[in-house]
Design a protein around this motif. Structure first.
Motif, PDB file in Angstrom:
ATOM      1  N   UNK A  43      35.899  22.198  23.921  1.00  0.00           N
ATOM      2  CA  UNK A  43      36.591  22.068  25.217  1.00  0.00           C
ATOM      3  C   UNK A  43      37.647  23.169  25.241  1.00  0.00           C
ATOM      4  N   UNK A  44      37.566  24.047  26.237  1.00  0.00           N
ATOM      5  CA  UNK A  44      38.358  25.270  26.223  1.00  0.00           C
ATOM      6  C   UNK A  44      39.251  25.390  27.459  1.00  0.00           C
ATOM      7  N   UNK A  45      40.378  26.042  27.270  1.00  0.00           N
ATOM      8  CA  UNK A  45      41.280  26.366  28.369  1.00  0.00           C
ATOM      9  C   UNK A  45      41.546  27.868  28.341  1.00  0.00           C
ATOM     10  N   UNK A  46      41.606  28.455  29.552  1.00  0.00           N
ATOM     11  CA  UNK A  46      41.753  29.899  29.666  1.00  0.00           C
ATOM     12  C   UNK A  46      42.832  30.230  30.704  1.00  0.00           C
ATOM     13  N   UNK A  47      43.786  30.997  30.299  1.00  0.00           N
ATOM     14  CA  UNK A  47      44.749  31.565  31.253  1.00  0.00           C
ATOM     15  C   UNK A  47      44.145  32.856  31.792  1.00  0.00           C
ATOM     16  N   UNK A  48      43.917  32.900  33.103  1.00  0.00           N
ATOM     17  CA  UNK A  48      43.249  34.056  33.713  1.00  0.00           C
ATOM     18  C   UNK A  48      44.039  34.506  34.941  1.00  0.00           C
ATOM     19  N   UNK A  49      45.142  35.163  34.698  1.00  0.00           N
ATOM     20  CA  UNK A  49      45.963  35.622  35.814  1.00  0.00           C
ATOM     21  C   UNK A  49      46.583  34.455  36.549  1.00  0.00           C
ATOM     22  N   UNK A  50      46.248  34.296  37.840  1.00  0.00           N
ATOM     23  CA  UNK A  50      46.848  33.226  38.634  1.00  0.00           C
ATOM     24  C   UNK A  50      45.990  31.974  38.673  1.00  0.00           C
ATOM     25  N   UNK A  51      44.935  31.888  37.836  1.00  0.00           N
ATOM     26  CA  UNK A  51      44.109  30.694  37.751  1.00  0.00           C
ATOM     27  C   UNK A  51      44.062  30.193  36.311  1.00  0.00           C
ATOM     28  N   UNK A  52      43.880  28.881  36.157  1.00  0.00           N
ATOM     29  CA  UNK A  52      43.770  28.258  34.841  1.00  0.00           C
ATOM     30  C   UNK A  52      42.393  27.617  34.744  1.00  0.00           C
ATOM     31  N   UNK A  53      41.498  28.257  33.992  1.00  0.00           N
ATOM     32  CA  UNK A  53      40.106  27.832  33.930  1.00  0.00           C
ATOM     33  C   UNK A  53      39.898  26.901  32.742  1.00  0.00           C
ATOM     34  N   UNK A  54      39.342  25.723  33.021  1.00  0.00           N
ATOM     35  CA  UNK A  54      38.965  24.781  31.973  1.00  0.00           C
ATOM     36  C   UNK A  54      37.450  24.805  31.815  1.00  0.00           C
ATOM     37  N   UNK A  55      36.964  24.528  30.618  1.00  0.00           N
ATOM     38  CA  UNK A  55      35.532  24.640  30.339  1.00  0.00           C
ATOM     39  C   UNK A  55      35.105  23.573  29.345  1.00  0.00           C
ATOM     40  N   UNK A  56      33.902  23.030  29.561  1.00  0.00           N
ATOM     41  CA  UNK A  56      33.247  22.172  28.581  1.00  0.00           C
ATOM     42  C   UNK A  56      31.930  22.821  28.195  1.00  0.00           C
ATOM     43  N   UNK A  57      31.671  22.895  26.890  1.00  0.00           N
ATOM     44  CA  UNK A  57      30.479  23.581  26.420  1.00  0.00           C
ATOM     45  C   UNK A  57      30.080  23.045  25.055  1.00  0.00           C
ATOM     46  N   UNK A  58      28.949  23.521  24.551  1.00  0.00           N
ATOM     47  CA  UNK A  58      28.565  23.312  23.165  1.00  0.00           C
ATOM     48  C   UNK A  58      28.045  24.639  22.625  1.00  0.00           C
ATOM     49  N   UNK A  59      28.203  24.824  21.326  1.00  0.00           N
ATOM     50  CA  UNK A  59      27.593  25.950  20.638  1.00  0.00           C
ATOM     51  C   UNK A  59      26.381  25.442  19.856  1.00  0.00           C
ATOM     52  N   UNK A  60      25.280  26.164  19.946  1.00  0.00           N
ATOM     53  CA  UNK A  60      24.111  25.910  19.111  1.00  0.00           C
ATOM     54  C   UNK A  60      24.094  27.013  18.059  1.00  0.00           C
ATOM     55  N   UNK A  61      24.345  26.636  16.820  1.00  0.00           N
ATOM     56  CA  UNK A  61      24.611  27.603  15.753  1.00  0.00           C
ATOM     57  C   UNK A  61      23.495  27.668  14.729  1.00  0.00           C
ATOM     58  N   UNK A  62      23.349  28.845  14.123  1.00  0.00           N
ATOM     59  CA  UNK A  62      22.612  29.019  12.876  1.00  0.00           C
ATOM     60  C   UNK A  62      23.602  29.509  11.827  1.00  0.00           C
ATOM     61  N   UNK A  63      23.473  29.003  10.607  1.00  0.00           N
ATOM     62  CA  UNK A  63      24.383  29.350   9.519  1.00  0.00           C
ATOM     63  C   UNK A  63      23.585  29.908   8.348  1.00  0.00           C
ATOM     64  N   UNK A  64      24.191  30.842   7.620  1.00  0.00           N
ATOM     65  CA  UNK A  64      23.530  31.435   6.465  1.00  0.00           C
ATOM     66  C   UNK A  64      24.550  31.603   5.348  1.00  0.00           C
ATOM     67  N   UNK A  65      24.112  31.369   4.116  1.00  0.00           N
ATOM     68  CA  UNK A  65      24.980  31.598   2.965  1.00  0.00           C
ATOM     69  C   UNK A  65      24.549  32.894   2.283  1.00  0.00           C
ATOM     70  N   UNK A  66      25.507  33.803   2.155  1.00  0.00           N
ATOM     71  CA  UNK A  66      25.274  35.101   1.529  1.00  0.00           C
ATOM     72  C   UNK A  66      26.321  35.334   0.456  1.00  0.00           C
ATOM     73  N   UNK A  67      25.885  35.658  -0.731  1.00  0.00           N
ATOM     74  CA  UNK A  67      26.800  35.890  -1.851  1.00  0.00           C
ATOM     75  C   UNK A  67      27.773  34.730  -2.035  1.00  0.00           C
ATOM     76  N   UNK A  68      27.247  33.515  -1.885  1.00  0.00           N
ATOM     77  CA  UNK A  68      28.036  32.320  -2.128  1.00  0.00           C
ATOM     78  C   UNK A  68      28.956  31.904  -0.999  1.00  0.00           C
ATOM     79  N   UNK A  69      28.878  32.563   0.172  1.00  0.00           N
ATOM     80  CA  UNK A  69      29.773  32.262   1.285  1.00  0.00           C
ATOM     81  C   UNK A  69      28.970  31.983   2.546  1.00  0.00           C
ATOM     82  N   UNK A  70      29.400  30.965   3.306  1.00  0.00           N
ATOM     83  CA  UNK A  70      28.712  30.595   4.537  1.00  0.00           C
ATOM     84  C   UNK A  70      29.247  31.399   5.720  1.00  0.00           C
ATOM     85  N   UNK A  71      28.319  31.828   6.581  1.00  0.00           N
ATOM     86  CA  UNK A  71      28.646  32.598   7.784  1.00  0.00           C
ATOM     87  C   UNK A  71      27.880  32.031   8.986  1.00  0.00           C
TER      88      UNK A  71
END
Length: 214
Positions: free
Chosen positions: A102-130
């Motif tokens: 759930x995001x809020x954005x200051x955009x000049x003279x407007x205040x934009x609110x947003x609802x979203x989801x991220x669909x992610x893929x994750x990978x571990x490289x050299x012992x670290x997740x990205x």
């Protein structure tokens, strides 16, 4: 079999899975903090060195340049609030997930609110997740004083209302509203471990989206 009787390899695998879950859960929170504080180096470090950026570029330098440009206009300030996070493993070094934001954005003279989801893929490289990939699916974006009513719920300052993709990854939403009541069939068996998202998607392809820096 009790935990004390587990073979060393099995116990180590379970510990590795728990540590991996914790590392992956921190990725969206770190992404939100870096994005909101405009620390572009910290943000791109959450992606592998060969991250794809659009169709023709790759690498953290290209991603940093893209994000630097994108976050200057129309944004002044942002705040990303991370919600529920479902993570499933493909193998010990690859995973995928869905996380609400759930995001809020200051955009000049407007205040934009947003609802979203991220669909992610994750990978571990050299012992670290990205993050291997982030697909943003938006439900609405609108000025705080303009309720997003109707099919077209996405509007940034100076643009027309447009449709989002929040519900398009999972067929159940359209199916629910296409029928008048309960479908009457038997209740499905619980999804297999690490197949909850796949079961909900039922083979649905990811929708095409116009990516914004959120």
């Amino acid at each position: 079999m009790t935990d004390a009787a587990l073979p060393d390899a099995a116990l180590l695998a379970r510990i590795d899975r728990l540590e991996s879950l914790d590392a992956i859960r921190q990725l969206p929170a770190k992404y939100a903090l870096a994005l909101d504080m405009r620390d572009m180096d910290a943000m791109v470090s959450l992606f592998p060195a060969d991250v794809r950026v659009g169709k023709d570029a790759s690498g953290r330098l290209a991603l940093r340049a893209y994000m630097d440009r994108t976050l200057r206009s129309p944004f002044t300030g942002t705040s990303h609030h991370i919600g529920g996070h479902v993570i499933e493993f493909d193998d010990p070094d690859h995973a995928h997930g869905v996380v609400y934001s759930k995001n809020e954005h200051e955009t000049g003279d407007e205040w934009v609110i947003m609802q979203m989801m991220y669909v992610d893929d994750y990978v571990r490289t050299d012992g670290r997740w990205f993050f291997a990939r982030r697909l943003p699916l938006y439900w609405y974006a609108t000025d705080l004083n303009q309720p997003p009513i109707g099919d077209n719920k996405m509007r940034w300052p100076g643009t027309d209302w447009a449709e989002g993709n929040f519900h398009k990854l999972f067929p159940s939403y359209a199916e629910y509203w296409a029928r008048e009541g309960d479908h009457g069939g038997p209740v499905a068996e619980p999804a297999p471990l690490d197949k909850y998202l796949e079961t909900m998607r039922r083979g649905a392809a990811a929708p095409k989206v116009k990516v914004r820096a959120d």
